[in-house]
Scaffold this active site. Sequence first.
Site, PDB file in Angstrom:
ATOM      1  CG  HIS A 155      14.529  28.473   1.995  1.00  0.00           C
ATOM      2  ND1 HIS A 155      13.898  29.469   0.967  1.00  0.00           N
ATOM      3  CD2 HIS A 155      13.492  27.522   2.364  1.00  0.00           C
ATOM      4  CE1 HIS A 155      12.618  28.835   0.925  1.00  0.00           C
ATOM      5  NE2 HIS A 155      12.449  27.916   1.546  1.00  0.00           N
TER       6      HIS A 155
ATOM      7  CD  GLU B 163      12.752  23.503   0.560  1.00  0.00           C
ATOM      8  OE1 GLU B 163      11.430  23.285   1.009  1.00  0.00           O
ATOM      9  OE2 GLU B 163      13.225  24.757   0.675  1.00  0.00           O
TER      10      GLU B 163
HETATM   11  C1  PEP Z   1       9.829  26.336   1.185  1.00  0.00           C
HETATM   12  O1  PEP Z   1       9.670  27.660   1.053  1.00  0.00           O
HETATM   13  O2  PEP Z   1      10.601  25.729   1.888  1.00  0.00           O
HETATM   14  C2  PEP Z   1       8.397  25.493   0.784  1.00  0.00           C
HETATM   15  C3  PEP Z   1       8.525  24.342   0.714  1.00  0.00           C
HETATM   16  O3  PEP Z   1       7.280  26.142   0.708  1.00  0.00           O
HETATM   17  P1  PEP Z   1       5.695  25.681  -0.098  1.00  0.00           P
HETATM   18  O4  PEP Z   1       5.644  24.319   0.937  1.00  0.00           O
HETATM   19  O5  PEP Z   1       4.913  26.668   0.287  1.00  0.00           O
HETATM   20  O6  PEP Z   1       5.770  25.336  -1.453  1.00  0.00           O
END
Ligand code: PEP
Length: 272
Positions: free
Chosen positions: A116, A186
């Site tokens: 992450h 992400e």
């Molecule tokens: C994350 O930290 O993996 C994430 C997607 O956070 P958020 O949905 O709060 O943007």
Amino acid sequence: MAQKKKFIIGNWKMNPESTRLATGIFKSIQKGTADLSKIHTVICPPYVYLEALARLQTSTKGTQKKQKGKKKVAAQPEPVVLGAQNLNPEPLGARTGEISGEFLKQFNVKYVIIGHSERRDLGETDAVVNTKILAALGWKFKTILCIGEKVRDDDGHYFAFIKNQLEQALMGVKKEQLSSLVIAYEPVWTIGATAAMTPPLVHEMTIFIRKTLFDMYKTRTLSTPILYGGSVDPSNAQEILQQGSADGLLIGRQSLDPAGFVSIATIANTLS
Ligand code: PEP
């Protein structure tokens, strides 16, 4: 061909502040997703809540057994499954403050998030991510590899960045292990932000990641789901899943709000 179940995965990060709150949120999510048969629901809480949440889990083994031997089986609702946010690749030993995959198994943890961006910010390198991926797969966890560029430039250098992250993280991962892998794309600039990435850009990156995996593994059949994460909420989930061709969502803030999370799960359930 039957549609694959979408993955709706919540990452609670370092929240909530008590076991009482954690069990309350988990129970609401269990209740709200109990009839959803077309998604996999996973919650990744802080380690300290795993034991309490594992006790709240129900088993579906009985139902699964009854279905054996039948030709065509309708999708069944699955219980909410537990995931961890990290692990140490060593089984035991002098690693003060760390948690081994061996321990996670004792709490019925089935998924582990690796790489992450918040852990990479703490100094986790691609090499460390790779070691953890190999260990997590070795322990037979469903392993969620997070990748994502920090910024977007006008020249598309982020494509090379993502390709490199994938190649580094998956060094030594065998083709047969791809079915235990989940990729969570992400883009770091959308995490904890006010808006998610637009569905056409999610679509572009989903295709790029898929193509990169095809090139790396020289296979035409890819069983690795590709998820999107970053500021997902009930207002954008449907478009991201549909137009973005994501196989699921990794959800931060909204996973601590049972109503929001269940509403996203319900949307995903209607699309699968
Ligand atoms: C994350 O930290 O993996 C994430 C997607 O956070 P958020 O949905 O709060 O943007």
